[in-house]
Design an enzyme around this catalytic site. Structure first.
Site, PDB file in Angstrom:
ATOM      1  N   LYS A 122     -10.268 -46.667 -40.643  1.00 33.53           N
ATOM      2  CA  LYS A 122     -10.667 -45.747 -41.716  1.00 33.53           C
ATOM      3  C   LYS A 122     -10.286 -44.332 -41.313  1.00 33.53           C
ATOM      4  O   LYS A 122     -10.166 -44.052 -40.125  1.00 33.53           O
ATOM      5  CB  LYS A 122     -12.187 -45.819 -41.913  1.00 33.53           C
TER       6      LYS A 122
ATOM      7  N   ASP B  75     -10.162 -43.830 -50.931  1.00 31.49           N
ATOM      8  CA  ASP B  75     -11.625 -43.947 -50.858  1.00 31.49           C
ATOM      9  C   ASP B  75     -12.133 -42.720 -51.630  1.00 31.49           C
ATOM     10  O   ASP B  75     -11.392 -42.180 -52.470  1.00 31.49           O
ATOM     11  CB  ASP B  75     -12.085 -43.970 -49.388  1.00 31.49           C
TER      12      ASP B  75
HETATM   13  P1  NDP Z   1     -14.443 -41.601 -56.163  1.00 31.59           P
HETATM   14  O1  NDP Z   1     -14.108 -40.353 -55.435  1.00 31.59           O
HETATM   15  O2  NDP Z   1     -13.515 -42.112 -57.201  1.00 31.59           O
HETATM   16  O3  NDP Z   1     -15.882 -41.480 -56.837  1.00 31.59           O
HETATM   17  C1  NDP Z   1     -17.015 -41.213 -56.095  1.00 31.59           C
HETATM   18  C2  NDP Z   1     -18.197 -41.088 -57.024  1.00 31.59           C
HETATM   19  O4  NDP Z   1     -19.393 -41.044 -56.246  1.00 31.59           O
HETATM   20  C3  NDP Z   1     -18.174 -39.795 -57.835  1.00 31.59           C
HETATM   21  O5  NDP Z   1     -18.824 -39.993 -59.049  1.00 31.59           O
HETATM   22  C4  NDP Z   1     -18.945 -38.837 -56.939  1.00 31.59           C
HETATM   23  O6  NDP Z   1     -19.553 -37.759 -57.624  1.00 31.59           O
HETATM   24  C5  NDP Z   1     -20.016 -39.763 -56.379  1.00 31.59           C
HETATM   25  N1  NDP Z   1     -20.406 -39.287 -55.041  1.00 31.59           N
HETATM   26  C6  NDP Z   1     -19.638 -39.240 -53.945  1.00 31.59           C
HETATM   27  N2  NDP Z   1     -20.303 -38.701 -52.909  1.00 31.59           N
HETATM   28  C7  NDP Z   1     -21.511 -38.405 -53.374  1.00 31.59           C
HETATM   29  C8  NDP Z   1     -22.658 -37.843 -52.799  1.00 31.59           C
HETATM   30  N3  NDP Z   1     -22.685 -37.460 -51.500  1.00 31.59           N
HETATM   31  N4  NDP Z   1     -23.752 -37.718 -53.566  1.00 31.59           N
HETATM   32  C9  NDP Z   1     -23.732 -38.109 -54.881  1.00 31.59           C
HETATM   33  N5  NDP Z   1     -22.663 -38.638 -55.479  1.00 31.59           N
HETATM   34  C10 NDP Z   1     -21.584 -38.788 -54.747  1.00 31.59           C
HETATM   35  O7  NDP Z   1     -14.667 -42.699 -55.013  1.00 31.59           O
HETATM   36  P2  NDP Z   1     -14.687 -44.287 -55.131  1.00 31.59           P
HETATM   37  O8  NDP Z   1     -15.203 -44.712 -56.450  1.00 31.59           O
HETATM   38  O9  NDP Z   1     -13.376 -44.779 -54.676  1.00 31.59           O
HETATM   39  O10 NDP Z   1     -15.731 -44.666 -53.983  1.00 31.59           O
HETATM   40  C11 NDP Z   1     -17.119 -44.859 -54.246  1.00 31.59           C
HETATM   41  C12 NDP Z   1     -17.720 -45.708 -53.141  1.00 31.59           C
HETATM   42  O11 NDP Z   1     -17.055 -46.978 -53.103  1.00 31.59           O
HETATM   43  C13 NDP Z   1     -17.584 -45.146 -51.726  1.00 31.59           C
HETATM   44  O12 NDP Z   1     -18.721 -45.518 -50.976  1.00 31.59           O
HETATM   45  C14 NDP Z   1     -16.367 -45.878 -51.174  1.00 31.59           C
HETATM   46  O13 NDP Z   1     -16.391 -45.939 -49.765  1.00 31.59           O
HETATM   47  C15 NDP Z   1     -16.574 -47.252 -51.792  1.00 31.59           C
HETATM   48  N6  NDP Z   1     -15.395 -48.088 -51.881  1.00 31.59           N
HETATM   49  C16 NDP Z   1     -14.252 -47.662 -52.491  1.00 31.59           C
HETATM   50  C17 NDP Z   1     -13.159 -48.499 -52.576  1.00 31.59           C
HETATM   51  C18 NDP Z   1     -11.931 -48.111 -53.301  1.00 31.59           C
HETATM   52  O14 NDP Z   1     -11.034 -48.962 -53.416  1.00 31.59           O
HETATM   53  N7  NDP Z   1     -11.798 -46.902 -53.824  1.00 31.59           N
HETATM   54  C19 NDP Z   1     -13.175 -49.848 -51.971  1.00 31.59           C
HETATM   55  C20 NDP Z   1     -14.459 -50.231 -51.432  1.00 31.59           C
HETATM   56  C21 NDP Z   1     -15.500 -49.365 -51.379  1.00 31.59           C
HETATM   57  P3  NDP Z   1     -18.918 -36.271 -57.488  1.00 31.59           P
HETATM   58  O15 NDP Z   1     -17.610 -36.333 -58.233  1.00 31.59           O
HETATM   59  O16 NDP Z   1     -19.925 -35.384 -58.113  1.00 31.59           O
HETATM   60  O17 NDP Z   1     -18.723 -36.026 -56.017  1.00 31.59           O
HETATM   61  O1  2IT Z   2     -13.778 -49.271 -48.354  1.00 26.43           O
HETATM   62  C1  2IT Z   2     -12.722 -49.854 -48.675  1.00 26.43           C
HETATM   63  O2  2IT Z   2     -12.597 -51.072 -48.562  1.00 26.43           O
HETATM   64  C2  2IT Z   2     -11.630 -49.047 -49.237  1.00 26.43           C
HETATM   65  N1  2IT Z   2     -11.791 -47.845 -49.406  1.00 26.43           N
HETATM   66  C3  2IT Z   2     -10.332 -49.688 -49.606  1.00 26.43           C
HETATM   67  C4  2IT Z   2      -9.444 -49.833 -48.400  1.00 26.43           C
HETATM   68  C5  2IT Z   2      -8.059 -50.315 -48.662  1.00 26.43           C
HETATM   69  O3  2IT Z   2      -7.298 -50.369 -47.667  1.00 26.43           O
HETATM   70  O4  2IT Z   2      -7.689 -50.660 -49.789  1.00 26.43           O
END
Ligand code: NDP
Ligand code: 2IT
Length: 448
Positions: A129, A169
């Site tokens: 990561k 992420d």
């Molecule tokens: P994005 O940046 O697209 O969206 C994140 C969302 O979460 C936004 O709405 C943001 O609000 C909110 N957020 C983030 N940090 C905070 C915080 N500290 N407090 C309150 N709200 C928060 O990210 P993703 O959707 O990609 O990721 C969301 C979660 O999913 C993370 O935990 C990530 O690790 C996990 N994840 C993502 C994957 C992926 O493929 N993208 C795969 C597996 C897991 P704001 O805009 O106001 O910051």
């Molecule tokens: O938390 C996760 O699994 C991710 N942010 C996606 C990682 C990836 O390599 O697609």
């Protein structure tokens, strides 16, 4: 030999001692280690070969300076990280997070979780990561591009399709991956597609990668509910966040007939008694990168609660899709009291240990992150397969592969829990199944 519980305690104490102040990493390590006593009893070779001790120490950690100029010409300095945790099953694989809260501890917790998540997918990917404490909020397109280029100018030397393959992420989506890939290509003079995943379709990305984490989460949830003979149809849901994972979880919930009442961002939550309107949400978040509070300007029956706690809303299904530790013990109690029957984690480590305990005691269906949100990284591995064969697959084919993978992850977690006498405990099932796979590969590879 030392009894399993004592060994686990001493390994955990050592993790705390050697990594001072890294509370998120301690939390993630603790959760996995505490599941493993029955495994160590069954497989003494893991103890003899110090597999736990080796697993808790990353293979390589890189920390670097990221200098860049903003639109006013001011020089800014951020910190970049890449933790290459474990490559027993394949090249390091895992996302990059750009958020002011990113620290070594956050990157290590995410990298540690990623090892077991990636093992559960059954695909040949190790765990890693990275990210930066860069805050993309309010930055112009040009600033984002310059930051990505500077970040990659240092990181490129550690990457490669057989070495380390980042993706997105929090704060890193297709736009950022494309800028990172552009700079990688320019520096190396190689169109090495499988070095980054989550690329756009024009630049050898895969169909379904954008939707994959959210869709995969709901495929896992649906299988977990069907195992309990419950249908998602008409169930009320709450989804925190409104980013990549949240939006496509909501889309798939809609496909399956569920009703999403609320979603959020870091400003607060919106509640819509008619159900969240996906087109409006997409327009705000994917169209003009706005704030969730804007939703009420488009849908007059909705209300916005600034700084509100989304878990106070009664729902049958809760999907935390924002960030770590967003559901604490009290939130969990509130959810259970209000009739919640299932929680599936889209975010990484969104439930605190106290919250998980509450869910367990209430006997609700609980899908832990490393199983439930593995659809994103699994589809990244499918993108690598397409890149390796210089091919691109249809949406339908890729989506079917994703669904099969999520159902198989569900079944592996379920049956491992059953085998170890803890039927229905997906937390332990996921930890044990992921661990056995990685530990076995580590043994076979010798002392490395
Ligand atoms: P994005 O940046 O697209 O969206 C994140 C969302 O979460 C936004 O709405 C943001 O609000 C909110 N957020 C983030 N940090 C905070 C915080 N500290 N407090 C309150 N709200 C928060 O990210 P993703 O959707 O990609 O990721 C969301 C979660 O999913 C993370 O935990 C990530 O690790 C996990 N994840 C993502 C994957 C992926 O493929 N993208 C795969 C597996 C897991 P704001 O805009 O106001 O910051
Ligand atoms: O938390 C996760 O699994 C991710 N942010 C996606 C990682 C990836 O390599 O697609």
């Amino acid at each position: 030999m030392v009894p399993a519980n004592e060994l686990i305690d001493s390994v955990y104490q050592e993790v705390v001692r050697r990594n001072p102040g890294e509370s998120e990493f301690h939390q993630a390590a603790c959760e996995v280690l505490m599941s493993l006593a029955p495994v160590l009893v069954k497989y003494p070779e893991f103890t003899e070969n110090k597999i736990l001790e080796r697993l808790c120490e990353p293979e390589r950690q890189v920390i670097f300076r990221v200098p860049w100029q903003d639109d006013k010409g001011t020089i800014n300095i951020n910190r970049g990280f890449r933790v290459e945790f474990n490559s027993a099953l394949g090249p390091y694989k895992g996302g990059l997070r750009f958020h002011p809260s990113v620290s070594l501890s956050v990157v290590k917790f995410l990298g540690f979780e990623q090892i077991f998540k990636n093992a559960l997918t059954g695909l040949p990917i190790g765990g890693g990561k990275g990210g930066s404490d860069f805050d993309p909020k309010g930055r112009s397109e040009n600033e984002i591009m310059r930051f990505c280029q500077s970040f990659m100018t240092e990181l490129y030397r550690f990457l490669g399709e057989y070495t380390d393959v980042p993706a997105g992420d929090i704060g890193v989506g297709t736009r950022e991956i494309n800028y990172l890939f552009g700079q990688y290509k320019r520096i190396t003079n190689r169109y090495e597609s499988a070095t980054l995943t989550g690329k756009s379709l024009h630049t050898t990305g895969s169909l379904v990668r954008t939707e994959a984490t959210g869709y995969g989460l709901v495929y896992f949830l649906d299988k977990m509910l069907r195992t309990k003979k419950i249908s998602l149809d008409s169930l009320t849901c709450t989804v925190s966040g409104s980013g990549n994972v949240a939006i496509f979880a909501i889309e798939k919930l809609h496909h399956l007939g569920a009703k999403v009442m609320a979603c959020s961002d870091s400003d607060g939550y919106v509640y819509d008694k008619n159900g969240i309107d996906l087109e409006t949400l997409k327009e705000i978040k994917l169209g003009y990168r706005g704030r969730i509070g804007d939703y009420i300007n488009h849908r007059k029956d909705a209300y916005f609660k600034e700084h509100g706690n989304i878990w106070e809303i009664p729902c049958k299904v809760a999907l935390p899709c924002a960030t770590q530790n967003e559901i604490n013990g009290k939130d969990a109690q509130m959810l259970v009291k209000n009739g919640c029957i299932a929680v599936a984690e889209g975010a990484n480590m969104p439930s605190t240990p106290e919250a998980i305990k509450v869910f367990k005691e209430a006997n609700i269906a609980f899908g832990p992150a490393k199983a439930a949100n593995a659809g994103g990284v699994a589809t990244s591995a499918l993108e690598m397969q397409q890149n390796a064969s210089r091919d691109s697959w249809s949406f339908e084919y890729t989506n079917n592969r994703l669904k099969e993978i999520m159902e198989s992850i569900h079944d592996v977690c379920y049956s491992k829990a059953e085998e170890f006498g803890i039927k229905g405990d997906y937390v332990q099932g996921a930890n044990i199944a992921g661990f056995i796979k990685v530990a076995s590969a580590m043994l076979e590879l010798g002392l490395i």
